[in-house]
Design a protein around this motif. Sequence first.
Motif: not given
Length: 569
Positions: A391-398, A400-404, A417-429
């Motif tokens: 589970s991921a959280r981002s700061i302003r300027g990044l 998150l989904r685009d980075a993933l 798998r991954f998905g989410g927003h600019a500020g929050a996302a989830g992923l599986t590895l």
Amino acid sequence: MPAITIRPLTAEAVDELTRSGVHPLLARIYAARGIHSEQQLATGLERLHAPDSMLNLQRMATLLADAISENKKLLIIADYDADGATACAVGLRALRAMRAQIDYLVPNRFEYGYGLTPEIVQLAAHEKTPDVIITVDNGIASVEGVAEANRLGIKVLVTDHHLPGDTLPDAWSIINPNQQHCSFPSKHLAGVGVMFYLMLALRAVLRERGAADLPNLGLLLDLVALGTVADVVRLDANNRILVHQGLKRIRAGRAQPGIMALLRVAARDPARAGTYDLGFAVGPRLNAAGRLTDMSLGIECLTTDDPARAQAIALELDALNRERRAIEADMQESALAALAQATDASGYTLSLYDPQWHQGVIGIVASRLKDKYHRPAIAFARGSHGQIKGSARSIRGLHLRDALDLVAKRAPGLILRFGGHAGAAGLTLHEAEFEKFRYLFEDVVRSLLTPADLEREIETDGSLPPEHATLEAAHALQDGIWGQGFPEPRFVDAFDIVQQRVVGTRHLKLRLRRDGNFFEGILFGHSDPLPDAIRAVYRFSINEYNGVTSTQLMLDHWEHLQCSHPHQV
């Protein structure tokens, strides 16, 4: 030391708002948030964006109306957070009132993961035998799940607000303000907002067909407000209207029994309820069900009309939330210990994995780490079949989904798998790929951010003029609609510490002086003495104690001032 800044504003906007009758303090605050006319502050439902601009909304409403007239079995597949729970509750209450044959299923996150997976479709087909599945707050990335439903002869209506991937599922119909070619002006609707708009459109279609006794959907706005605030979506003008109208119902004592019960167990007065209460008291208790057990308990709380049953469930949710806080504290302690032992302190990101961590709480831990270190943070817990879930959280300027997405493109197959927003996302590895992911994520983020982006900044609304530090102004601030993208006002000033004492074992009660004016203050979670002179960032709030109502400064940040006359700083 974070940089303390003052939000820019234009004098013209302040003057225009003040001439319109807005309190001078609020005029300054609104102007700093891009408001330049009183019309932008209107909160009537007639100011909502029209439903007909949402792509596929009319088509989906027509398909639903047809299904209801044909007595088809409808099934909502909900997400397991507060947005998904409230969206499900809105759908259940509205569709039942429109005489639909409706049921719901919420996946257990630990068994089935997120979204409309093939496994969930198979479970739904076996247990509920639906003709139509309606997803709420999920589905836009469920390509395989929709394909499985199609194979089984089940129609799927996707309602979602998450950012779409490159491929959309082959659903019967999809509504999502963020899908390509959708001209709906607000791209920040929560999942519950999307579902509310669908119910508005459905009611309109049924009315055109001559249906009688259609429900007043305004009765559901407290649910819409809760889901919108709890999901931390941007409070643009449209969302502020939805939240304002929902809070209006709550303050009038006309909310769903479950929301009233959750406020009571959190010791919050419904008549004074604000966005802070929804986001930090009701939302976490509702989310606790999805984090630790099954969100069906939370959905029942929101859909029961029996106040006694609602109160009993609210007490269960409160106990789950206390358990969640204890788990979170242990996980955060281990995360901080791991970071203290790290050899590289210059990283742009924080990616941590502990096989003992609880899947349901990693999002909160990631958020706490992001706030503490001002870095994009991902916390991973062990899943099943050799996989780990992050589970991921981002700061302003990044974003998150685009980075993933960039990581996925550089190393195909690394992220399952991954998905989410600019500020929050989830992923599986795969568990064995954690270190590879950690290094690639760091490289991607370094290419997207600068060192300046990693410097924490505290935005404020400047000094609070003593003549505006009144109980009237404090009430106006408390009643405001504040949240993501429309932040709660914070002020910055220099003070002398006149008195200080510890209360409740770990909080400081303060008496402060500035320019000959005295203020009561509180600093939570801090019991060590403060220096004689400080510069403080604070919220101007209301304190009620022993039947006395007064103003209070709630300190969020302080700095030592080497100055004998701090009011001059």
